[in-house]
Scaffold this motif. Structure first.
Motif, short mmCIF file in Angstrom:
data_model
loop_
_atom_site.label_atom_id
_atom_site.label_comp_id
_atom_site.label_asym_id
_atom_site.label_seq_id
_atom_site.Cartn_x
_atom_site.Cartn_y
_atom_site.Cartn_z
N MET A 1 -4.71 13.68 0.96
CA MET A 1 -3.99 14.63 0.14
C MET A 1 -4.35 14.35 -1.31
O MET A 1 -4.41 13.21 -1.75
CB MET A 1 -2.48 14.48 0.36
N GLU A 21 -14.11 19.77 5.54
CA GLU A 21 -13.05 19.54 6.52
C GLU A 21 -13.26 20.39 7.77
O GLU A 21 -13.76 21.50 7.69
CB GLU A 21 -11.68 19.88 5.92
N GLY A 39 -4.76 19.55 1.06
CA GLY A 39 -5.21 18.69 2.13
C GLY A 39 -5.34 19.48 3.42
O GLY A 39 -4.96 20.65 3.48
N ASP A 42 -3.74 19.63 9.29
CA ASP A 42 -3.19 18.68 10.26
C ASP A 42 -2.61 17.42 9.61
O ASP A 42 -2.23 16.49 10.30
CB ASP A 42 -4.24 18.31 11.31
N ASN A 43 -2.49 17.40 8.30
CA ASN A 43 -1.94 16.27 7.57
C ASN A 43 -0.45 16.48 7.33
O ASN A 43 -0.04 17.42 6.65
CB ASN A 43 -2.69 16.12 6.24
N VAL A 46 0.82 16.65 3.65
CA VAL A 46 0.56 17.93 2.97
C VAL A 46 1.57 18.98 3.42
O VAL A 46 2.11 19.72 2.61
CB VAL A 46 -0.88 18.42 3.25
N GLN A 47 1.87 19.02 4.70
CA GLN A 47 2.82 20.00 5.22
C GLN A 47 4.21 19.82 4.62
O GLN A 47 4.95 20.77 4.45
CB GLN A 47 2.88 19.92 6.74
#
Length: 68
Positions: A1, A21, A39, A42-43, A46-47
């Motif tokens: 991130m 990515e 980011g 799937d991080n 970041v979500q």
């Protein structure tokens, strides 16, 4: 991130990162909108970094939702 103070710089960085990515890159804005995080989708960090404002795909397409 990665984190940025300006939205336009975060979007430019996300476009560059998306090339490397496997998954699309998300651009998130913190509630006070003084910090933008980017980011891979799937991080988990970041979500949880704020409100989703854009997704950048590897082929260059940007799905921009904006701050409004």
């Amino acid at each position: 991130m990665y984190q940025f103070r300006r939205e336009d710089i975060a979007l430019q960085a996300a476009m560059l990162l998306a090339v490397y990515e496997r998954t699309p890159v998300m651009v998130m804005a913190r509630d006070s909108m003084d910090l933008f995080s980017i980011g891979p989708t799937d991080n988990a960090a970041v979500q949880g970094a704020g409100r989703h404002i854009a997704t950048v795909y590897r082929h260059g397409q940007v799905h921009y939702m904006g701050l409004a």
